[in-house]
Design an enzyme around this catalytic site. Structure first.
Site, PDB file in Angstrom:
ATOM      1  N   GLU A  87       0.920  -1.309  -0.103  1.00 46.65           N
ATOM      2  CA  GLU A  87       0.609  -0.058   0.061  1.00 46.65           C
ATOM      3  C   GLU A  87       0.494   1.269  -0.205  1.00 46.65           C
ATOM      4  O   GLU A  87       2.075   1.339   0.650  1.00 46.65           O
ATOM      5  CB  GLU A  87      -0.731   0.097   1.159  1.00 46.65           C
ATOM      6  CG  GLU A  87      -1.636   1.195   1.183  1.00 46.65           C
ATOM      7  CD  GLU A  87      -2.911   1.477   2.277  1.00 46.65           C
ATOM      8  OE1 GLU A  87      -3.972   2.268   2.398  1.00 46.65           O
ATOM      9  OE2 GLU A  87      -2.406   1.314   3.238  1.00 46.65           O
ATOM     10  N   ASP A 162      -2.026  12.248  -3.016  1.00 44.85           N
ATOM     11  CA  ASP A 162      -2.637  13.729  -2.883  1.00 44.85           C
ATOM     12  C   ASP A 162      -2.527  14.408  -4.243  1.00 44.85           C
ATOM     13  O   ASP A 162      -1.945  13.909  -5.406  1.00 44.85           O
ATOM     14  CB  ASP A 162      -1.349  14.312  -2.350  1.00 44.85           C
ATOM     15  CG  ASP A 162      -1.086  15.665  -2.064  1.00 44.85           C
ATOM     16  OD1 ASP A 162      -1.570  16.824  -3.117  1.00 44.85           O
ATOM     17  OD2 ASP A 162      -0.215  16.406  -1.491  1.00 44.85           O
TER      18      ASP A 162
END
Length: 271
Positions: A87, A162
């Protein structure tokens, strides 16, 4: 450009503590720098439990880099041979801890650059009683080509990276053509890259990156078209991955009126 801090590779340090011989230089990153300081409760969690979960790599230049000679051996790291999921951007660990608890037969490596988030991940892992997670404070774009070998992963997750919303900042986005090639290098044949974002234009970009990479197949090509898409009939979006939990971060997006798109890339066979 962002500021990076250089220290002695392999030296022990406490989170938030600057190493000796601090040096500043510029390096473009796909994430925003945030505090490394821990409140007292998280500092205690780190002190007691970090050795079980946190991998401290030899460093290059900066807290979030790895040295050119640092590599990860999964059998050594987890003490067994098992399928491994990576991840990228684990946040506070909601996703990876839930997955590790649900799948004790699998191992999970998390990369995160926010030290308080890593401490919260550790706390959740301890509470859940899971031991099949390891976490590294590292910038994925810099670290992955160095520390992981070819075809070593079964899945890669890039959930809610982001978004770098301003047009002039979009070059900082993690998901791009060159990063797709790196993910493809890491995945075994048939391995899966799972992505999600609640920013529409990043969803279009993720879909475009996966479909433009000859090493990936989008098994949902043409599905779930979105009228907001600049190509509204094109589609290419997956159903929500049933292993993806609704995190606090996603809930904030829902509250703001956004909804998530899921994208999947399947690694084509080599040769």
């Amino acid at each position: 450009m962002d500021e990076a801090v250089a220290g002695n590779a392999g030296s022990e340090r406490r989170p938030g503590e600057a190493p000796e011989g601090t040096v500043f230089m510029s390096r473009t990153k796909s994430f925003t720098r945030r505090t490394r300081e821990l409140p007292a409760n998280l500092a205690r969690t780190w002190e007691v439990h970090s050795r079980r979960y946190v991998v401290e790599p030899r460093r290059g230049v900066g807290y979030t880099t790895v040295a050119d000679d640092f590599s990860v051996d999964f059998e050594e790291l987890f003490g067994r041979g098992a399928p491994v999921t990576l991840e990228i951007g684990s946040g506070t660990g909601e996703q990876v801890v839930a997955a590790a608890a649900a799948h004790p037969e699998r191992d999970f490596l998390a990369l995160e650059v926010w030290v308080p988030g890593i401490a919260k991940l550790i706390s959740k892992a301890v509470d859940a009683g899971v031991g099949n997670i390891r976490v590294i404070e590292a910038d994925a774009a810099q670290a992955l080509p160095i520390m992981l070998g070819e075809a070593c992963l079964d899945e890669v997750w890039t959930f809610f990276p982001d978004p770098w919303r301003k047009a002039r900042h979009r070059k900082r986005r993690l998901v791009c053509d060159s990063f797709a090639l790196e993910v493809a290098r890491l995945l075994r044949d048939g391995g899966v890259w799972r992505l999600a974002t609640d920013w529409d234009d990043y969803a279009w970009q993720m879909r475009d990156v996966v479909e433009a990479c000859e090493l990936f197949e989008n098994p949902h090509a043409g599905e779930r078209p979105d009228p907001a898409d600049p190509q509204p009939e094109r589609g290419g979006f997956a159903p929500r991955y049933d292993g993806r939990v609704v995190t606090h971060f996603e809930t904030r997006g829902i509250d703001a009126g956004r909804h998530a798109h899921d994208i999947v890339g399947v690694r084509r066979p080599r040769g």
